[in-house]
Design an enzyme around this catalytic site. Structure first.
Site, PDB file in Angstrom:
ATOM      1  N   THR A  12       0.815  -1.227   0.000  1.00  0.00           N
ATOM      2  CA  THR A  12       0.000   0.000   0.000  1.00  0.00           C
ATOM      3  C   THR A  12       0.842   1.268   0.000  1.00  0.00           C
ATOM      4  O   THR A  12       0.313   2.350  -0.247  1.00  0.00           O
ATOM      5  CB  THR A  12      -0.935   0.027   1.225  1.00  0.00           C
ATOM      6  OG1 THR A  12      -0.155  -0.114   2.411  1.00  0.00           O
ATOM      7  CG2 THR A  12      -1.952  -1.102   1.142  1.00  0.00           C
ATOM      8  N   VAL A  15       6.390   2.910  -2.629  1.00  0.00           N
ATOM      9  CA  VAL A  15       7.245   1.975  -3.364  1.00  0.00           C
ATOM     10  C   VAL A  15       6.457   0.715  -3.722  1.00  0.00           C
ATOM     11  O   VAL A  15       6.592   0.173  -4.814  1.00  0.00           O
ATOM     12  CB  VAL A  15       8.513   1.641  -2.562  1.00  0.00           C
ATOM     13  CG1 VAL A  15       9.344   0.575  -3.277  1.00  0.00           C
ATOM     14  CG2 VAL A  15       9.351   2.893  -2.362  1.00  0.00           C
ATOM     15  N   CYS A 157      18.451   4.753  -2.621  1.00  0.00           N
ATOM     16  CA  CYS A 157      18.052   5.311  -3.919  1.00  0.00           C
ATOM     17  C   CYS A 157      18.984   6.411  -4.406  1.00  0.00           C
ATOM     18  O   CYS A 157      19.234   6.540  -5.601  1.00  0.00           O
ATOM     19  CB  CYS A 157      16.606   5.815  -3.864  1.00  0.00           C
ATOM     20  SG  CYS A 157      16.287   7.062  -2.605  1.00  0.00           S
ATOM     21  N   SER A 186       9.435  12.206  -3.550  1.00  0.00           N
ATOM     22  CA  SER A 186       8.952  10.821  -3.545  1.00  0.00           C
ATOM     23  C   SER A 186       9.910   9.915  -2.790  1.00  0.00           C
ATOM     24  O   SER A 186       9.520   8.842  -2.320  1.00  0.00           O
ATOM     25  CB  SER A 186       8.738  10.307  -4.965  1.00  0.00           C
ATOM     26  OG  SER A 186       9.925  10.423  -5.733  1.00  0.00           O
ATOM     27  N   GLY A 187      11.171  10.337  -2.643  1.00  0.00           N
ATOM     28  CA  GLY A 187      12.118   9.582  -1.846  1.00  0.00           C
ATOM     29  C   GLY A 187      11.735   9.531  -0.378  1.00  0.00           C
ATOM     30  O   GLY A 187      12.168   8.651   0.363  1.00  0.00           O
ATOM     31  N   ARG A 243      16.790  17.922   0.236  1.00  0.00           N
ATOM     32  CA  ARG A 243      15.464  17.654  -0.330  1.00  0.00           C
ATOM     33  C   ARG A 243      15.027  18.879  -1.131  1.00  0.00           C
ATOM     34  O   ARG A 243      15.074  20.006  -0.633  1.00  0.00           O
ATOM     35  CB  ARG A 243      14.460  17.368   0.778  1.00  0.00           C
ATOM     36  CG  ARG A 243      13.107  16.875   0.271  1.00  0.00           C
ATOM     37  CD  ARG A 243      13.177  15.431  -0.222  1.00  0.00           C
ATOM     38  NE  ARG A 243      13.374  14.479   0.869  1.00  0.00           N
ATOM     39  CZ  ARG A 243      13.741  13.219   0.682  1.00  0.00           C
ATOM     40  NH1 ARG A 243      13.965  12.743  -0.546  1.00  0.00           N
ATOM     41  NH2 ARG A 243      13.901  12.394   1.705  1.00  0.00           N
ATOM     42  N   HIS A 250      16.409  11.933  -8.563  1.00  0.00           N
ATOM     43  CA  HIS A 250      17.487  12.472  -7.733  1.00  0.00           C
ATOM     44  C   HIS A 250      18.628  12.937  -8.633  1.00  0.00           C
ATOM     45  O   HIS A 250      19.106  12.184  -9.492  1.00  0.00           O
ATOM     46  CB  HIS A 250      18.022  11.408  -6.777  1.00  0.00           C
ATOM     47  CG  HIS A 250      17.080  11.030  -5.677  1.00  0.00           C
ATOM     48  ND1 HIS A 250      15.919  11.710  -5.410  1.00  0.00           N
ATOM     49  CD2 HIS A 250      17.175  10.034  -4.735  1.00  0.00           C
ATOM     50  CE1 HIS A 250      15.320  11.139  -4.360  1.00  0.00           C
ATOM     51  NE2 HIS A 250      16.054  10.126  -3.946  1.00  0.00           N
ATOM     52  N   THR A 336      12.382   6.262  -7.716  1.00  0.00           N
ATOM     53  CA  THR A 336      11.466   5.171  -7.378  1.00  0.00           C
ATOM     54  C   THR A 336      11.479   4.064  -8.430  1.00  0.00           C
ATOM     55  O   THR A 336      10.892   3.006  -8.205  1.00  0.00           O
ATOM     56  CB  THR A 336      10.017   5.661  -7.165  1.00  0.00           C
ATOM     57  OG1 THR A 336       9.462   6.109  -8.396  1.00  0.00           O
ATOM     58  CG2 THR A 336       9.958   6.759  -6.118  1.00  0.00           C
TER      59      THR A 336
END
Length: 358
Positions: A12, A15, A157, A186-187, A243, A250, A336
């Protein structure tokens, strides 16, 4: 290649959602189990989601699948699948125990989590760079007392944006490197809606990220000896991680000093010619070109380049001489895809091709 039955633990989360998009039509892997926390268990997948983070819709084949409890249903899950991907949001000790428990139930785990990255008999793999580290799995299975069960992990990542670019240059004798990574939201499992504080802003701290960025490459460049992975002693890497208000991708500003400084042409040639086992084996998730170099001064860019080769290529640009180090350049990868779910799927393909799931 036979079809392998697969579970996604942590299905859920962001990732986990990316895993399902990648796996919905995978030629080798068929998702049989979606698992998450007890609060999601027993619900249809679409109802268990707090938020669907992806721009593509929920795959219909998974929308009405009943979510299982990753802990309470562990025995049943392990008996149903050939292996599981793991991308859970739990404490590190809890993740470590969970992954060990599945492995001891003879269910191999391909992990996106950091809990086992420095367990010395758990391989941490970038498939194009250190596939030989898979041989340590035999020692790990002996320690765990398993026949099939083991844990293999992918690296952090942010590493994907610069380590693949440093790796082909090691033949020139890298003495030291400095890197500043500009990391997408999203990281952190966030979107602009769930992280409003990032808008018109930069946050100059990501907990634990700089330590990972400096230490993990040395394990990746280490060697297997006496059933353990011994990290390399060099090169020294200094990292800062920031960030930035980017949805996916990235970027890394990287500086490198060499024992024997190559020419710019030699660096670009080393990048252009580099390939690894995923390309040789023609794994389904492998990009045709692992590294893509841009000659344009304004590339790579997240908005333009994040989906090159389905987000699985690593991009480089702006190579030039430096007044403190020998050279500096910009690196980029999709965090991702290559950096998380896509990298884990590619690792699983490598494991499958080499017979580790048999």
């Amino acid at each position: 290649m036979k079809k392998f039955k697969v579970g996604v633990i942590g299905a859920t989360g962001m990732v986990g959602q990316r895993f399902l998009l990648i796996l919905q039509d995978h030629p080798w892997f068929e998702v049989k189990v979606l698992a998450a926390s007890s609060s999601s268990a027993g619900k249809k997948y679409r109802d268990a989601l707090k938020r669907w983070h992806m721009s593509q819709p929920i795959p219909e084949k998974f929308a009405d699948v009943t979510v299982m409890d990753a802990v309470a249903d562990m025995q049943k899950i392990a008996q149903t699948v050939d292996f599981c991907f793991c991308a859970v949001n739990m404490g590190k000790d809890e993740i470590r125990d969970l992954e060990y428990a599945y492995a001891k139930l003879e269910c191999p785990i391909v992990s996106n989590n950091s809990a086992h990255r420095f367990t010395d008999d758990v391989p941490m793999i970038i498939p194009e760079i250190n596939p030989e580290h898979l041989e340590v799995i035999a020692a790990q299975k002996k320690r765990l007392g398993t026949k099939r069960g083991f844990i293999a992990v992918k690296s952090n990542c942010s590493l994907q944006s610069y380590v693949p670019l440093l790796h082909p240059l090691k033949k020139f004798g890298i003495v030291s490197a400095a890197v500043c990574t500009y990391q997408a939201i999203s990281g952190a499992g966030k979107t602009f809606e769930t992280m409003p504080e990032i808008c018109d802003n930069v946050i100059p701290y990501i907990g634990g990220e700089e330590e990972k960025s400096e230490r993990e490459p040395l394990k990746i460049w280490g060697e297997v000896k006496d059933g353990k992975i011994i990290s390399a002693a060099t090169p020294a890497i200094s990292a800062q991680c920031v960030r930035v208000p980017v949805s996916d991708g990235h970027t890394a500003a990287c500086f490198v000093k060499f024992e024997n400084a190559p020419t710019e042409e030699e660096i670009i040639s080393a990048w252009d010619k580099f390939y690894g086992e995923p390309q040789t084996l023609r794994l389904p998730g492998a990009p045709e070109k692992f590294i893509r170099y841009f000659k344009e001064d304004n590339r790579p860019q997240p908005a333009l380049d994040r989906n090159i080769d389905k987000g699985m290529s690593v991009c480089a640009g702006r190579l030039r001489k430096d007044v403190v180090f020998d050279y500096k350049f910009i690196g980029f990868s999709h965090n991702t895809l290559r950096g998380a779910a896509g990298g884990a799927v590619l690792l699983a393909e490598l494991l499958a091709a080499k017979g580790y799931f048999d």
